[in-house]
Design a protein around this motif. Structure first.
Motif, PDB file in Angstrom:
ATOM      1  N   LYS A  72     -43.746  20.215  -2.648  1.00 44.09           N
ATOM      2  CA  LYS A  72     -42.380  19.696  -2.778  1.00 44.09           C
ATOM      3  C   LYS A  72     -41.752  19.910  -4.148  1.00 44.09           C
ATOM      4  CE  LYS A  72     -42.521  16.197   0.774  1.00 44.09           C
ATOM      5  NZ  LYS A  72     -41.955  14.934   1.182  1.00 44.09           N
ATOM      6  N   TYR A  73     -42.549  19.846  -5.223  1.00 47.54           N
ATOM      7  CA  TYR A  73     -41.972  19.813  -6.567  1.00 47.54           C
ATOM      8  C   TYR A  73     -42.552  20.835  -7.543  1.00 47.54           C
ATOM      9  CZ  TYR A  73     -40.418  15.366  -4.756  1.00 47.54           C
ATOM     10  OH  TYR A  73     -39.874  14.393  -3.969  1.00 47.54           O
ATOM     11  N   GLY A  74     -43.789  21.179  -7.367  1.00 51.04           N
ATOM     12  CA  GLY A  74     -44.438  22.084  -8.309  1.00 51.04           C
ATOM     13  C   GLY A  74     -45.781  21.535  -8.758  1.00 51.04           C
ATOM     14  N   ARG A  75     -46.389  22.220  -9.697  1.00 54.67           N
ATOM     15  CA  ARG A  75     -47.723  21.859 -10.172  1.00 54.67           C
ATOM     16  C   ARG A  75     -47.715  20.522 -10.912  1.00 54.67           C
ATOM     17  NH1 ARG A  75     -47.942  27.849 -11.828  1.00 54.67           N
ATOM     18  NH2 ARG A  75     -46.205  27.084 -13.017  1.00 54.67           N
ATOM     19  N   TRP A  76     -48.787  19.750 -10.675  1.00 57.40           N
ATOM     20  CA  TRP A  76     -48.994  18.479 -11.361  1.00 57.40           C
ATOM     21  C   TRP A  76     -50.473  18.161 -11.310  1.00 57.40           C
ATOM     22  CZ3 TRP A  76     -51.343  13.988  -9.852  1.00 57.40           C
ATOM     23  CH2 TRP A  76     -51.247  12.925 -10.759  1.00 57.40           C
ATOM     24  N   PRO A  77     -51.008  17.562 -12.319  1.00 55.61           N
ATOM     25  CA  PRO A  77     -50.483  17.407 -13.678  1.00 55.61           C
ATOM     26  C   PRO A  77     -50.658  18.711 -14.464  1.00 55.61           C
ATOM     27  CG  PRO A  77     -52.671  16.436 -13.551  1.00 55.61           C
ATOM     28  CD  PRO A  77     -52.321  16.929 -12.157  1.00 55.61           C
ATOM     29  N   LEU A  78     -49.670  19.029 -15.267  1.00 57.76           N
ATOM     30  CA  LEU A  78     -49.764  20.238 -16.075  1.00 57.76           C
ATOM     31  C   LEU A  78     -50.811  20.058 -17.165  1.00 57.76           C
ATOM     32  CD1 LEU A  78     -46.040  21.333 -16.449  1.00 57.76           C
ATOM     33  CD2 LEU A  78     -47.789  22.270 -14.921  1.00 57.76           C
ATOM     34  N   CYS A  79     -51.499  21.131 -17.448  1.00 53.54           N
ATOM     35  CA  CYS A  79     -52.583  21.103 -18.425  1.00 53.54           C
ATOM     36  C   CYS A  79     -52.045  20.866 -19.838  1.00 53.54           C
ATOM     37  CB  CYS A  79     -53.346  22.421 -18.381  1.00 53.54           C
ATOM     38  SG  CYS A  79     -54.692  22.480 -19.584  1.00 53.54           S
ATOM     39  N   PRO A  80     -52.536  19.826 -20.513  1.00 53.71           N
ATOM     40  CA  PRO A  80     -52.122  19.568 -21.886  1.00 53.71           C
ATOM     41  C   PRO A  80     -53.011  20.289 -22.911  1.00 53.71           C
ATOM     42  CG  PRO A  80     -53.455  17.762 -21.122  1.00 53.71           C
ATOM     43  CD  PRO A  80     -53.331  18.730 -19.965  1.00 53.71           C
ATOM     44  N   VAL A  81     -54.032  20.983 -22.439  1.00 50.03           N
ATOM     45  CA  VAL A  81     -55.002  21.626 -23.322  1.00 50.03           C
ATOM     46  C   VAL A  81     -54.545  23.018 -23.749  1.00 50.03           C
ATOM     47  CG1 VAL A  81     -57.366  22.494 -23.491  1.00 50.03           C
ATOM     48  CG2 VAL A  81     -56.915  20.322 -22.332  1.00 50.03           C
ATOM     49  N   CYS A  82     -54.076  23.787 -22.787  1.00 48.48           N
ATOM     50  CA  CYS A  82     -53.707  25.179 -23.056  1.00 48.48           C
ATOM     51  C   CYS A  82     -52.259  25.258 -23.534  1.00 48.48           C
ATOM     52  CB  CYS A  82     -53.891  26.019 -21.801  1.00 48.48           C
ATOM     53  SG  CYS A  82     -55.603  26.076 -21.230  1.00 48.48           S
ATOM     54  N   SER A  83     -52.063  25.731 -24.734  1.00 44.29           N
ATOM     55  CA  SER A  83     -50.709  25.806 -25.292  1.00 44.29           C
ATOM     56  C   SER A  83     -50.108  27.196 -25.148  1.00 44.29           C
ATOM     57  CB  SER A  83     -50.723  25.394 -26.765  1.00 44.29           C
ATOM     58  OG  SER A  83     -51.609  26.231 -27.488  1.00 44.29           O
ATOM     59  N   HIS A  84     -50.870  28.145 -24.630  1.00 39.32           N
ATOM     60  CA  HIS A  84     -50.357  29.498 -24.458  1.00 39.32           C
ATOM     61  C   HIS A  84     -50.545  29.940 -23.010  1.00 39.32           C
ATOM     62  CE1 HIS A  84     -54.642  29.763 -25.297  1.00 39.32           C
ATOM     63  NE2 HIS A  84     -54.648  30.894 -24.617  1.00 39.32           N
ATOM     64  N   GLY A  85     -49.807  30.953 -22.618  1.00 37.67           N
ATOM     65  CA  GLY A  85     -49.900  31.439 -21.247  1.00 37.67           C
ATOM     66  C   GLY A  85     -49.033  30.619 -20.310  1.00 37.67           C
ATOM     67  N   ASP A  86     -49.129  30.959 -19.049  1.00 39.12           N
ATOM     68  CA  ASP A  86     -48.341  30.256 -18.039  1.00 39.12           C
ATOM     69  C   ASP A  86     -48.850  28.830 -17.850  1.00 39.12           C
ATOM     70  OD1 ASP A  86     -46.755  32.472 -17.487  1.00 39.12           O
ATOM     71  OD2 ASP A  86     -48.146  33.230 -15.967  1.00 39.12           O
ATOM     72  N   PRO A  87     -47.924  27.889 -17.648  1.00 33.09           N
ATOM     73  CA  PRO A  87     -48.363  26.513 -17.371  1.00 33.09           C
ATOM     74  C   PRO A  87     -49.193  26.489 -16.085  1.00 33.09           C
ATOM     75  CG  PRO A  87     -45.987  26.619 -17.738  1.00 33.09           C
ATOM     76  CD  PRO A  87     -46.478  28.030 -17.658  1.00 33.09           C
ATOM     77  N   HIS A  88     -50.207  25.673 -16.101  1.00 33.83           N
ATOM     78  CA  HIS A  88     -51.060  25.529 -14.925  1.00 33.83           C
ATOM     79  C   HIS A  88     -51.465  24.067 -14.789  1.00 33.83           C
ATOM     80  CE1 HIS A  88     -53.766  26.313 -18.318  1.00 33.83           C
ATOM     81  NE2 HIS A  88     -54.623  25.510 -17.705  1.00 33.83           N
ATOM     82  N   ALA A  89     -51.847  23.730 -13.571  1.00 35.21           N
ATOM     83  CA  ALA A  89     -52.229  22.352 -13.275  1.00 35.21           C
ATOM     84  C   ALA A  89     -53.711  22.137 -13.563  1.00 35.21           C
ATOM     85  CB  ALA A  89     -51.943  22.029 -11.815  1.00 35.21           C
TER      86      ALA A  89
END
Length: 125
Positions: A72-89
């Motif tokens: 319905k909305y997209g990925r959750w929870p987004l990873c707070p560890v990786c600061s580079h690259g595409d956002p991922h859950a």
């Protein structure tokens, strides 16, 4: 005094843990909370069929909500560890087991237990 059964206690605990993570991620709108309730209803039936699975409820509800949010909305929870690259859950591990936690599969690190994302997202309790 009405005492909740062990099943109801486990369902309430799973609901509370997932809601805590949703609140921490600031996505606990009414329609999202409804997704939690849908999962709890489904998992009540599931654990009635397989009582040994009661210890797995928190991780399964977290995965159910994560899957429903993705649709319905997209990925959750987004990873707070990786600061580079595409956002991922984050992923829930173990997929079917007790003591579920959120992990970053890319970095290979445990981020938080299910229900404990608050401090990770700066919503310290």
């Amino acid at each position: 005094m009405d005492h909740a059964t062990p099943l109801e206690q486990a369902l309430h605990a799973a609901r509370a843990l997932v809601l805590a993570d949703l609140v921490a991620g600031q996505v606990a709108d009414a329609d999202v909370v409804s997704l939690v309730e849908d999962s709890v209803t489904h998992r009540r039936w599931w654990v009635e069929q397989w009582p040994e699975g009661v210890d797995y409820l928190a991780g399964l509800v977290a995965q159910d909500v994560q899957d429903a949010l993705l649709e319905k909305y997209g990925r959750w929870p987004l990873c707070p560890v990786c600061s580079h690259g595409d956002p991922h859950a984050l992923d829930v591990e173990p997929e079917l087991g007790p003591d579920p936690h959120w992990v970053c599969a890319k970095a290979g690190v445990k981020v938080a237990s299910v229900g404990a994302l608050g401090p990770v997202f700066g919503a310290g309790l």
